[in-house]
Write a protein that holds these residues in place. Structure first.
Motif, PDB file in Angstrom:
ATOM      1  N   SER A 151      33.370  19.006 -67.943  1.00  0.00           N
ATOM      2  CA  SER A 151      32.888  17.677 -68.339  1.00  0.00           C
ATOM      3  C   SER A 151      32.020  17.758 -69.589  1.00  0.00           C
ATOM      4  O   SER A 151      32.178  16.965 -70.529  1.00  0.00           O
ATOM      5  N   PHE A 152      31.103  18.724 -69.639  1.00  0.00           N
ATOM      6  CA  PHE A 152      30.238  18.882 -70.817  1.00  0.00           C
ATOM      7  C   PHE A 152      31.070  19.237 -72.045  1.00  0.00           C
ATOM      8  O   PHE A 152      30.788  18.761 -73.155  1.00  0.00           O
ATOM      9  N   THR A 153      32.072  20.088 -71.869  1.00  0.00           N
ATOM     10  CA  THR A 153      32.897  20.521 -72.997  1.00  0.00           C
ATOM     11  C   THR A 153      33.562  19.338 -73.686  1.00  0.00           C
ATOM     12  O   THR A 153      33.668  19.296 -74.917  1.00  0.00           O
ATOM     13  N   MET A 154      34.009  18.351 -72.900  1.00  0.00           N
ATOM     14  CA  MET A 154      34.676  17.188 -73.487  1.00  0.00           C
ATOM     15  C   MET A 154      33.702  16.079 -73.861  1.00  0.00           C
ATOM     16  O   MET A 154      33.938  15.331 -74.822  1.00  0.00           O
ATOM     17  N   MET A 155      32.599  15.954 -73.120  1.00  0.00           N
ATOM     18  CA  MET A 155      31.708  14.808 -73.274  1.00  0.00           C
ATOM     19  C   MET A 155      30.673  14.992 -74.380  1.00  0.00           C
ATOM     20  O   MET A 155      30.403  14.060 -75.155  1.00  0.00           O
ATOM     21  N   ILE A 156      30.072  16.175 -74.489  1.00  0.00           N
ATOM     22  CA  ILE A 156      28.956  16.389 -75.418  1.00  0.00           C
ATOM     23  C   ILE A 156      29.353  16.173 -76.874  1.00  0.00           C
ATOM     24  O   ILE A 156      28.609  15.502 -77.629  1.00  0.00           O
ATOM     25  N   PRO A 157      30.502  16.696 -77.370  1.00  0.00           N
ATOM     26  CA  PRO A 157      30.843  16.429 -78.783  1.00  0.00           C
ATOM     27  C   PRO A 157      30.922  14.946 -79.110  1.00  0.00           C
ATOM     28  O   PRO A 157      30.518  14.528 -80.208  1.00  0.00           O
ATOM     29  N   GLU A 158      31.412  14.121 -78.180  1.00  0.00           N
ATOM     30  CA  GLU A 158      31.469  12.675 -78.425  1.00  0.00           C
ATOM     31  C   GLU A 158      30.067  12.076 -78.489  1.00  0.00           C
ATOM     32  O   GLU A 158      29.785  11.222 -79.331  1.00  0.00           O
ATOM     33  N   LEU A 159      29.176  12.536 -77.607  1.00  0.00           N
ATOM     34  CA  LEU A 159      27.819  11.992 -77.585  1.00  0.00           C
ATOM     35  C   LEU A 159      27.035  12.392 -78.828  1.00  0.00           C
ATOM     36  O   LEU A 159      26.178  11.642 -79.309  1.00  0.00           O
ATOM     37  N   LEU A 160      27.309  13.595 -79.351  1.00  0.00           N
ATOM     38  CA  LEU A 160      26.563  14.067 -80.522  1.00  0.00           C
ATOM     39  C   LEU A 160      26.963  13.334 -81.801  1.00  0.00           C
ATOM     40  O   LEU A 160      26.306  13.501 -82.829  1.00  0.00           O
ATOM     41  N   GLU A 161      28.023  12.534 -81.756  1.00  0.00           N
ATOM     42  CA  GLU A 161      28.393  11.758 -82.930  1.00  0.00           C
ATOM     43  C   GLU A 161      27.404  10.616 -83.184  1.00  0.00           C
ATOM     44  O   GLU A 161      27.304  10.116 -84.296  1.00  0.00           O
ATOM     45  N   GLY A 162      26.663  10.221 -82.155  1.00  0.00           N
ATOM     46  CA  GLY A 162      25.744   9.108 -82.314  1.00  0.00           C
ATOM     47  C   GLY A 162      24.281   9.469 -82.165  1.00  0.00           C
ATOM     48  O   GLY A 162      23.417   8.595 -82.250  1.00  0.00           O
ATOM     49  N   PHE A 181      23.696  19.999 -82.539  1.00  0.00           N
ATOM     50  CA  PHE A 181      24.612  20.633 -83.489  1.00  0.00           C
ATOM     51  C   PHE A 181      24.258  22.099 -83.732  1.00  0.00           C
ATOM     52  O   PHE A 181      25.129  22.924 -84.005  1.00  0.00           O
ATOM     53  N   ARG A 182      22.978  22.443 -83.631  1.00  0.00           N
ATOM     54  CA  ARG A 182      22.558  23.808 -83.953  1.00  0.00           C
ATOM     55  C   ARG A 182      23.000  24.825 -82.908  1.00  0.00           C
ATOM     56  O   ARG A 182      23.276  25.980 -83.243  1.00  0.00           O
ATOM     57  N   ASN A 183      23.006  24.427 -81.657  1.00  0.00           N
ATOM     58  CA  ASN A 183      23.301  25.413 -80.607  1.00  0.00           C
ATOM     59  C   ASN A 183      24.585  25.119 -79.836  1.00  0.00           C
ATOM     60  O   ASN A 183      24.906  25.833 -78.894  1.00  0.00           O
ATOM     61  N   TRP A 184      25.306  24.057 -80.208  1.00  0.00           N
ATOM     62  CA  TRP A 184      26.470  23.678 -79.401  1.00  0.00           C
ATOM     63  C   TRP A 184      27.563  24.741 -79.428  1.00  0.00           C
ATOM     64  O   TRP A 184      28.174  25.048 -78.399  1.00  0.00           O
ATOM     65  N   GLU A 185      27.839  25.320 -80.579  1.00  0.00           N
ATOM     66  CA  GLU A 185      28.909  26.313 -80.663  1.00  0.00           C
ATOM     67  C   GLU A 185      28.594  27.536 -79.806  1.00  0.00           C
ATOM     68  O   GLU A 185      29.459  28.043 -79.075  1.00  0.00           O
ATOM     69  N   ASP A 186      27.350  28.020 -79.876  1.00  0.00           N
ATOM     70  CA  ASP A 186      26.961  29.167 -79.051  1.00  0.00           C
ATOM     71  C   ASP A 186      27.007  28.808 -77.566  1.00  0.00           C
ATOM     72  O   ASP A 186      27.459  29.606 -76.732  1.00  0.00           O
ATOM     73  N   THR A 187      26.532  27.618 -77.241  1.00  0.00           N
ATOM     74  CA  THR A 187      26.543  27.178 -75.840  1.00  0.00           C
ATOM     75  C   THR A 187      27.961  27.038 -75.324  1.00  0.00           C
ATOM     76  O   THR A 187      28.269  27.439 -74.196  1.00  0.00           O
ATOM     77  N   LEU A 188      28.839  26.481 -76.146  1.00  0.00           N
ATOM     78  CA  LEU A 188      30.233  26.322 -75.744  1.00  0.00           C
ATOM     79  C   LEU A 188      30.891  27.678 -75.503  1.00  0.00           C
ATOM     80  O   LEU A 188      31.640  27.850 -74.533  1.00  0.00           O
ATOM     81  N   GLY A 189      30.575  28.664 -76.363  1.00  0.00           N
ATOM     82  CA  GLY A 189      31.121  30.006 -76.168  1.00  0.00           C
ATOM     83  C   GLY A 189      30.665  30.621 -74.859  1.00  0.00           C
ATOM     84  O   GLY A 189      31.463  31.222 -74.118  1.00  0.00           O
ATOM     85  N   PHE A 190      29.371  30.455 -74.550  1.00  0.00           N
ATOM     86  CA  PHE A 190      28.872  31.008 -73.289  1.00  0.00           C
ATOM     87  C   PHE A 190      29.497  30.298 -72.095  1.00  0.00           C
ATOM     88  O   PHE A 190      29.888  30.936 -71.115  1.00  0.00           O
ATOM     89  N   MET A 191      29.586  28.960 -72.143  1.00  0.00           N
ATOM     90  CA  MET A 191      30.147  28.223 -71.010  1.00  0.00           C
ATOM     91  C   MET A 191      31.610  28.604 -70.777  1.00  0.00           C
ATOM     92  O   MET A 191      32.065  28.658 -69.624  1.00  0.00           O
ATOM     93  N   ASN A 245      42.803  24.810 -57.506  1.00  0.00           N
ATOM     94  CA  ASN A 245      44.187  25.151 -57.173  1.00  0.00           C
ATOM     95  C   ASN A 245      45.147  24.590 -58.211  1.00  0.00           C
ATOM     96  O   ASN A 245      46.267  25.074 -58.353  1.00  0.00           O
ATOM     97  N   GLN A 246      44.723  23.545 -58.920  1.00  0.00           N
ATOM     98  CA  GLN A 246      45.497  22.924 -59.985  1.00  0.00           C
ATOM     99  C   GLN A 246      44.582  22.761 -61.197  1.00  0.00           C
ATOM    100  O   GLN A 246      43.365  22.899 -61.087  1.00  0.00           O
ATOM    101  N   PRO A 247      45.145  22.475 -62.374  1.00  0.00           N
ATOM    102  CA  PRO A 247      44.298  22.242 -63.550  1.00  0.00           C
ATOM    103  C   PRO A 247      43.294  21.118 -63.286  1.00  0.00           C
ATOM    104  O   PRO A 247      43.654  20.065 -62.764  1.00  0.00           O
ATOM    105  N   LEU A 248      42.037  21.360 -63.649  1.00  0.00           N
ATOM    106  CA  LEU A 248      40.986  20.381 -63.390  1.00  0.00           C
ATOM    107  C   LEU A 248      41.149  19.146 -64.281  1.00  0.00           C
ATOM    108  O   LEU A 248      41.543  19.244 -65.437  1.00  0.00           O
ATOM    109  N   LYS A 249      40.825  18.003 -63.696  1.00  0.00           N
ATOM    110  CA  LYS A 249      40.695  16.762 -64.453  1.00  0.00           C
ATOM    111  C   LYS A 249      39.394  16.124 -63.998  1.00  0.00           C
ATOM    112  O   LYS A 249      39.307  15.586 -62.899  1.00  0.00           O
ATOM    113  N   THR A 250      38.377  16.206 -64.846  1.00  0.00           N
ATOM    114  CA  THR A 250      37.024  15.825 -64.437  1.00  0.00           C
ATOM    115  C   THR A 250      36.620  14.455 -64.968  1.00  0.00           C
ATOM    116  O   THR A 250      35.452  14.195 -65.196  1.00  0.00           O
TER     117      THR A 250
END
Length: 335
Positions: free
Chosen positions: A283-294, A237-247, A92-97
């Motif tokens: 949650s994955f959209t914001m969390m995964i790029p940070e995790l892939l840095e390490g 890194f190989r599939n994140w862009e495609d996965t992000l597009g699908f999600m 009903n409002q913008p999500l904050k996860t």
């Protein structure tokens, strides 16, 4: 005396404990998991649960463990607890996860157990019989008729649908039954029957699309094997862009699902069947790029509640013929 409610601040001798609330930590790097705390409860208010969670996060921070997310099922007390922590988990409002870690100030994301969400989607489709998607009407009857055709022909079209998947009331808790029902193999079988000219499957294209979206989302959120390919591959890194597009596309698709009377599905009584997957997508959209840095990849099975379920199975099995332990038994098994 044992057997009373105990939240760590002393025994409450006015209430007898009926459940155990358990916290478990699962490592994203390395193969380890550890149950770290348990509390004996009879009923728990969301505010009390919030305090226990914050205390656990603080204790882990003192020991140098960084918590990136909290996984839970869709119980209303969990939703209310997250709201008290500062999350917004309704469409009903913008999500904050996410909410702020009490010690480090970093964001801690919320994940709704994908296995639990999959069962909710299956239950929702069966309860409502039909829902409206952007492509048309999604109907449970096509899955039921697929089973009828296979029983009549005596052959299975490369899927595992049987009568137990249609009449699943006695097996509601089995994730495998829900996963086999809302699967890509069922979608392909419906597609084959539609192309073969079976009249009862002429308008099942929207149902096929619905099954494919849910199946792929579940695969993405439940990847286990680092060497797997396709939709079951870990996020890297190989599939994140495609996965992000699908999600992103799947999120828009889920938010457009409606009941037959036009009510958005995310505002119905079974709203969590849709909202749960949308919460995970954000949650994955914001969390995964940070995790892939390490690290090179992330196996999303690490965010599953299955680790805790397996621990509970171990607790029950420790009792032999008695799979309903007492407080004394639980303390002994946990130790």
């Amino acid at each position: 005396m044992i057997g009373f409610v105990d939240l760590g601040s002393g025994i409450d001798e006015t209430s007898v404990a009926s459940e155990a609330l358990v916290f478990m930590v699962v490592g994203l790097q390395g193969h380890w998991k550890m149950p770290i705390a348990f509390y004996f409860i009879s009923s728990l208010k969301p505010d009390t649960q919030r305090i226990l969670l914050l205390h656990t996060l603080e204790a882990l921070h003192e020991r140098g463990i960084k918590v990136v997310c909290v996984t839970m099922d869709g119980h209303i007390s969990n939703i209310n607890m997250c709201t008290m922590l500062g999350c917004q988990l309704t469409l009903n409002q913008p999500l904050k996860t996410y909410f702020v870690h009490p010690s480090s100030g970093e964001n801690v994301f919320v994940i709704m157990d994908p296995c639990h969400m999959l069962k909710l989607v299956r239950n929702m489709l069966q309860a409502y019989s039909s829902i409206v998607s952007p492509a048309g009407t999604v109907k449970w009857k096509y899955i039921s008729e697929l089973n009828d055709v296979q029983e009549h022909e005596g052959l299975h079209a490369a899927n595992k649908i049987t009568r137990k998947h249609i009449n699943f009331e006695g097996q509601k808790m089995k994730v495998s039954v829900a996963a086999q029902t809302l699967s890509r193999s069922v979608a392909m079988a419906l597609c084959m029957l539609m192309e073969a000219g079976y009249p009862q499957f002429e308008e099942c294209s929207p149902t096929i699309e619905f099954l494919q979206v849910i199946d792929r989302l579940f695969d993405i959120m439940n990847s286990k094997n680092p060497r797997a390919g396709g939709f079951k591959a870990p996020l890297g890194f190989r599939n994140w862009e495609d996965t992000l597009g699908f999600m992103t596309e799947a999120r828009a698709y889920l938010t457009k699902l409606r009941l037959n009377d036009g009510t958005p599905l995310h505002r119905s009584k079974r709203y969590l069947s849709v909202t749960g997957f949308v919460i995970n997508i954000d949650s994955f959209t914001m969390m995964i790029p940070e995790l892939l840095e390490g690290q090179r990849y992330v196996c999303t099975y690490r965010f599953s509640q299955d680790h805790l379920e397996l621990f509970f199975n171990s607790i029950r099995a420790s009792g032999g013929w008695n799979n309903n332990p007492t407080v004394a038994h639980f303390q002994s098994y946990f130790r």
